[in-house]
Design an enzyme around this catalytic site. Structure first.
Site, mmCIF file in Angstrom:
data_model
loop_
_atom_site.group_PDB
_atom_site.id
_atom_site.type_symbol
_atom_site.label_atom_id
_atom_site.label_comp_id
_atom_site.label_asym_id
_atom_site.label_seq_id
_atom_site.Cartn_x
_atom_site.Cartn_y
_atom_site.Cartn_z
ATOM 1 C CB CYS A 94 1.282 2.691 -2.624
ATOM 2 S SG CYS A 94 -0.066 1.505 -2.650
ATOM 3 C CB CYS B 187 -11.963 -2.622 -4.371
ATOM 4 S SG CYS B 187 -11.197 -4.040 -5.215
ATOM 5 C CB CYS C 237 -9.052 -5.925 1.617
ATOM 6 S SG CYS C 237 -8.536 -4.355 0.885
ATOM 7 C CB CYS D 272 -10.042 -9.434 -0.584
ATOM 8 S SG CYS D 272 -9.511 -9.684 -2.289
ATOM 9 C CD GLU E 259 -7.276 6.785 1.970
ATOM 10 O OE1 GLU E 259 -7.737 7.447 2.915
ATOM 11 O OE2 GLU E 259 -7.095 5.562 2.031
ATOM 12 C CB CYS F 259 -0.915 -3.897 2.737
ATOM 13 S SG CYS F 259 0.730 -3.719 2.115
HETATM 14 N N1 SAH Z 1 -6.447 -5.360 -5.822
HETATM 15 C C1 SAH Z 1 -5.043 -5.557 -6.039
HETATM 16 C C2 SAH Z 1 -4.227 -4.356 -5.589
HETATM 17 C C3 SAH Z 1 -4.236 -4.119 -4.099
HETATM 18 S S1 SAH Z 1 -2.685 -4.517 -3.462
HETATM 19 C C4 SAH Z 1 -4.585 -6.824 -5.363
HETATM 20 O O1 SAH Z 1 -5.391 -7.444 -4.682
HETATM 21 O O2 SAH Z 1 -3.460 -7.243 -5.556
HETATM 22 C C5 SAH Z 1 -3.005 -4.547 -1.767
HETATM 23 C C6 SAH Z 1 -2.375 -5.753 -1.098
HETATM 24 O O3 SAH Z 1 -2.680 -5.699 0.302
HETATM 25 C C7 SAH Z 1 -2.925 -7.064 -1.618
HETATM 26 O O4 SAH Z 1 -1.886 -7.995 -1.729
HETATM 27 C C8 SAH Z 1 -3.872 -7.508 -0.504
HETATM 28 O O5 SAH Z 1 -3.995 -8.911 -0.476
HETATM 29 C C9 SAH Z 1 -3.184 -6.942 0.708
HETATM 30 N N2 SAH Z 1 -4.092 -6.679 1.841
HETATM 31 C C10 SAH Z 1 -5.396 -6.362 1.799
HETATM 32 N N3 SAH Z 1 -5.872 -6.160 3.044
HETATM 33 C C11 SAH Z 1 -4.838 -6.333 3.883
HETATM 34 C C12 SAH Z 1 -4.685 -6.214 5.299
HETATM 35 N N4 SAH Z 1 -5.701 -5.853 6.081
HETATM 36 N N5 SAH Z 1 -3.476 -6.456 5.818
HETATM 37 C C13 SAH Z 1 -2.417 -6.759 5.025
HETATM 38 N N6 SAH Z 1 -2.495 -6.861 3.688
HETATM 39 C C14 SAH Z 1 -3.695 -6.655 3.116
#
Ligand code: SAH
Length: 375
Positions: free
Chosen positions: A115, A122, A129, A126, A102, A348
């Site tokens: 984006c 992945c 996420c 985390c 996506e 995000c």
């Molecule tokens: N893997 C990389 C690139 C992804 S960026 C990284 O972790 O930086 C995606 C961003 O969204 C990251 O900052 C992550 O912490 C944030 N994120 C992930 N799940 C989320 C959620 N459910 N709500 C808000 N932000 C989230």
């Protein structure tokens, strides 16, 4: 016997995945053509983002026939476009091996940010996420990374021709630094001035904190802006919500950031996903300000975007404001990232190949292939 032979292994080179130098090398040495032909091919593939050799109208019929025989222009198929009430568009793109990734196109005043994804799924895990819940299927190759830009550009030309993509963020599916070489190639391709010509100052790569790769990125000649998903103010909490912290803790991470060479007037961005009762107290704000003291940075607060695979809560509006105010009072430049495209699961942390709320891949299946150890 050395293992099974792969029948029909592709022998044609994918021009979309080659850097400028590799393209010139292949056209001159591989095809015996003059260098300017290589430049023409490059301009078609990366400047214009064409999908086929037929469109390369300034090449002779013979050369086009030769290209058809020896090369491909690997494009992603736009499988679906969903449009949010706020104008954000989510593109679901199909790879040639039938995977879905996506990209999200976000108009914002004069700016239009794209984006993009760097991996299918992945491996970082985390806890908050949605992409993490897919596990890692595979890395995207450089062509699949850059083609997201060309497909989005094409969509934009159709639906909103006055806009151009002004900013590019590697914040979609995947951990860009886990797919380091391909992401680097994609950066070289996209910043080449005979190609897409994007400025490295308008490209941001976000990482969950792969410390050795941050150090390596700092030594590259093409260096994007850096964003770091910090998301906690103590190792205790970060260990829980981002297991990668057990490998590279906050001290190591911030050490690498302090050493990262920044251009004049550039800042590192820290992302901070705000999770109610987990990392949103005023003490967290105070610890965060202390941790980041002396680092040229800004903090993007991202109130947690809900999805069915994790059970955190977004803090109340009052708690979000109080957290931000405390950061600001302590001298930390802080911005609130308002969710964009959350009605189409495009905000995000919501990218999980879902269409209208329905999962497209089984979300409960964890780690469909053994996840490579992060190193
Ligand atoms: N893997 C990389 C690139 C992804 S960026 C990284 O972790 O930086 C995606 C961003 O969204 C990251 O900052 C992550 O912490 C944030 N994120 C992930 N799940 C989320 C959620 N459910 N709500 C808000 N932000 C989230």
């Amino acid at each position: 016997m050395s293992g099974p032979q792969v029948p029909d292994a592709p022998t044609r080179v994918d021009l979309r995945a080659l850097t400028f130098e590799q393209t010139i090398e292949w056209v001159t040495t591989g095809l015996g053509q003059p260098r300017f032909r290589g430049e023409q091919v490059w301009r078609w593939v990366h400047g214009r983002g064409v999908r086929s050799f037929d469109e390369m109208s300034n090449l002779s019929r013979d050369l086009r026939a030769l290209l058809v025989e020896r090369a491909t222009v690997g494009t992603l198929e736009v499988a679906e476009v969903q449009t949010s009430h706020d104008g954000t568009r989510k593109l679901r793109l199909a790879t040639r091996d039938g995977r879905s990734i996506e990209s999200v196109l976000i108009p914002d005043g004069d700016k239009t940010t794209l984006c993009i994804s760097s991996q299918v799924g992945c491996a970082v895990d985390c806890q908050f996420c949605a992409t993490a819940k897919l596990g890692l299927f595979r890395n995207l190759d450089p062509g699949e990374i850059v083609d997201q830009v060309y497909r989005a550009r094409q969509l934009l030309a159709e639906v909103d021709p006055d806009r151009r993509i002004t900013n590019l963020v590697y914040m979609g599916m995947g951990e860009p630094l886990h797919n380091y070489d391909n992401v680097m190639s994609s950066l070289r391709i996209l910043t080449h001035d005979l190609g897409a010509g994007l400025s490295q100052r308008r490209i941001t790569v976000s990482t969950a904190g792969m410390v050795p790769r941050i150090e390596k990125l700092g030594r590259e000649d093409v260096r994007p802006n850096l964003a770091v998903s910090l998301n906690a103010s103590s190792d205790e909490v970060r260990d829980q919500i981002m297991p990668i912290n057990r490998k590279w803790d906050i001290g190591k991470l911030l050490g690498a950031i302090r050493a990262y060479p920044l251009e004049h007037r550039r800042r590192v961005t820290f992302e901070y996903v705000l999770l109610a009762g987990v990392n949103d107290s005023l003490d967290d704000a105070a610890r965060l300000a202390r941790l980041l003291r002396g680092i040229k940075c800004k903090v993007n607060i991202i109130p947690w975007n809900p999805h069915p695979e994790a059970d955190f809560q977004r803090p109340s509006a009052a708690a979000i404001e109080a957290f931000q105010e405390e950061c600001k009072r302590l001298g930390l430049p802080t911005y609130l990232r308002t969710p964009r495209g959350d009605d189409i699961d495009a905000a995000c942390g919501q990218l999980a190949n879902r269409s209208h709320g329905e999962p497209l891949v089984p979300l409960r299946v964890r780690k469909p292939v053994a996840a490579p150890a992060l190193d």
